[in-house]
Design an enzyme around this catalytic site. Sequence first.
Site, short mmCIF file in Angstrom:
data_model
loop_
_atom_site.label_atom_id
_atom_site.label_comp_id
_atom_site.label_asym_id
_atom_site.label_seq_id
_atom_site.Cartn_x
_atom_site.Cartn_y
_atom_site.Cartn_z
CD1 TRP A 327 78.82 111.06 -40.91
CD2 TRP A 327 79.68 111.23 -42.94
NE1 TRP A 327 79.08 109.79 -41.35
CE2 TRP A 327 79.61 109.87 -42.61
CE3 TRP A 327 80.20 111.58 -44.20
CZ2 TRP A 327 80.03 108.85 -43.46
CZ3 TRP A 327 80.62 110.57 -45.04
CH2 TRP A 327 80.53 109.22 -44.67
CG HIS A 328 82.04 114.41 -46.12
ND1 HIS A 328 80.67 114.58 -46.17
CD2 HIS A 328 82.34 113.56 -47.14
CE1 HIS A 328 80.18 113.86 -47.18
NE2 HIS A 328 81.17 113.24 -47.78
N GLY A 329 84.33 115.33 -42.15
CA GLY A 329 85.61 115.52 -41.48
C GLY A 329 85.58 116.63 -40.47
#
Lengths: 468, 339
Positions: A327-329
Amino acid sequence: MSFTSFSFIIFLLSVLAVYWLIKKREWQNFILLIASYIYYGWVSPRLSVMLGISTLLDFFLARGMQSKPTRTRLFMAMSLILNLGVLIFFKYYNFFSDDLAGIVSRLGMDGDPFLIRILLPAGLSFYTLKKLSYMIDVSRGTLKPTHTLMDFALYVSFFPQIVAGPIERPQKLLPQIESQRTWQPDYFYNAWPLIVMGLFKKIVIADNIKVIADQVFAVNGPSIFLLAMGALAFTLQILADFSGYTDMSRGFAMLFGFQTSENFNLPYASLTPTDFWNRWHITLSTWLRDYVFFPVGRALKKSRVKLPNWLVLSIPPIATMFVSGLWHGAGWNYVLWGLYYGVLISVYQLIGIRGDWKPKSFIALGLGWFIMFFFIVFGWAMFRAPTLAWLGNVLTDSPFIRSRSDLIVGLITLSMVLVYSAPLFIKLALDKFSTKDGWLIPAYYALVTVFIIIFINSSSPDFIYLQF
Amino acid sequence: MRPFLRYLLLLAVILAITWIKIPQRYAMAFPRTLGPEFNRKVRDLYINELNAGLAEIVLLGDSTLKDGVDLEMLSMLTGEKVLMIGVPGSASALWYLILKNNIVVAEHQPQTVVVLFRDTILTAPGYRVQGGYFVQLDEFAGKNEPLLLERSYLNLMNPLEKWSEQYFPVFGARGHIRKEIDGMMRYTLPGWLKCDQVCTDDSMYNVFTSADLEPGQLQNAVATVESYLYTSSQLNFDRQVNKSYLPEMIRLTKEHGIQLVLVRLKQQTFGRSNSDTAETRRYIDKLSEYLDEQGVLFLDYGNDPRLINEGYKDPLHLNEMGQTIFTEILADGLNKTLK
């Protein structure tokens, strides 16, 4: 439009003036909705169109779940495909291919690479999770879908939160959207400290410490000492940046009469990895806990295949943190960063240190904190490293200190970390030891305001979490 | 309410103190004149080079020009003496100043001035004018540069900034205050290790400036900085042209009988494909139309297929192979258009 820009001040004041001049709740919501779409589509109106279409589809899918309960699974699947499909397409396409611009261009969206790489994912990850929590809760029957499209659209697009959270749950925000709001001076008195502190963290701390952190991580093969100092700088930068943004977001929401969630609770004071995730980006952690961790845990318990206990304990946190990393990247370092925390949580659990562990001995407490802080800083180094190979090379090939220059630059970095983190420690001490009605806290805010004026830039760098 | 009133009161007290102390400490008078102050001295480096070398073609640009053109080869291929003014980190503001304060005032004036630029840089007067770039501008600026002040500084300030800069000492002197804070952070700890200011600055240079930069990070840094050139306002040619130095550069060259040639360079920024985005294309078409009306020659190599990826050492700069290819292309273009 950044929260620290002049255009945002004008925008906010205009919206506030119109909003509070209107007494009727429906019209207030309408004004907020229009403002939210203007804000989100400021750089490219296409972003707002995309948001509008996906909101509309989810609204009707949720209504469908209520009117045709037998088809709930189908509607939920459609929503998942829609939301995750869009997220994966725009956010993770680069992970596999580097020509997204070309693809989007062929879809007739001009394919401005800047827009696609930087701006399009802005907010997408946040509002997708908001919509998904609404859809999942409606499908589970724990939330009644709203019948007002405008209320749902405002829940999804509420401008203080759309770009970088907090990822507010419908149970908290929707009832506020649906209830009457009249101006109360307390809205302002509660909002101003948040806004001032948020601006200070962003403008004074994050934007300045970023300069040295960026430079350290741009060097090809820094020494381990320099990497450690750079990682410390990034540790401060990301906290100040993200928590500053959240403070501002909460302050602005409060000016419109909305109470929104806290996202940080002294994360670097954590003693265990579980404790850290209960304090860092709290709204994301609770989202992942409710929609990934618990379902995976339940599925494992119900599973016919008998797994060893250590595996049953380890799979849910590892799966949850893997999702968190993704989700963060879109990048292997984010994936590894997520897995790293998953493994850390599992190991701590397996050796009997639970999330709420708090030893009585002062030495054990200090040691526990130091070890966890080391893990946090190392985690951020992994997160910030340009590539995993870069980090691997530094850790295996670089000397501890390469030269005297290296030592000096490391010390300068450390000195910046100490200076820029000092106001946060002072604030912590004031909150703990001074009386709320005294002069010390207002004096602190007054000084902080002077530093905001000194450090304000007309071209402030973008908020880090925008890229998530 | 009480904490807020106390905050306001204390803020007023602190600001009142700064009102008295700051003008004394930094020898500044308020209300102050808007914009930076330039020193009187103008560097005459290129005046001397022009007078000495008698160049007929002057190439003007940033580091991409320095890396992109082989001067000897270009002179040989065009049969003209060429002077290269490739200033790393420069942009339209500095090119305007060099043209105005060096080239057109030289005894020997060239026949042709060729400006090499990327996409919207010519109409982005606020690009590369702050911080370290200001020092570079100051070298070629005279004491009185109203156009520079207006286009690169005042036009970019919002009304609140203008007011604060003039009347609010904490804001007006923020550059000085920040420098002091930065100096304290930078030099205190190294000072304990007997490393003075020179030693500290050298260390910073050794580690950050002269060290190898990680290619991915460099590309990201370039993309972040250059993204300013691709915002919707910068891509709006009609909006930008009269706020830029382009009309003045055209006027100056016409007035002195110099042929102005604008050359658009190709870049690999954002790892994008070889074609322009629709917005960039629209911008370039408008620029081309405008230059045509003004009688300025325009060579657009922004999408030239002869400049392949292998010819670049980073997103903007050509390597040796790319330099050879581009010099041939440029010479060919100049020979065709000028003769």
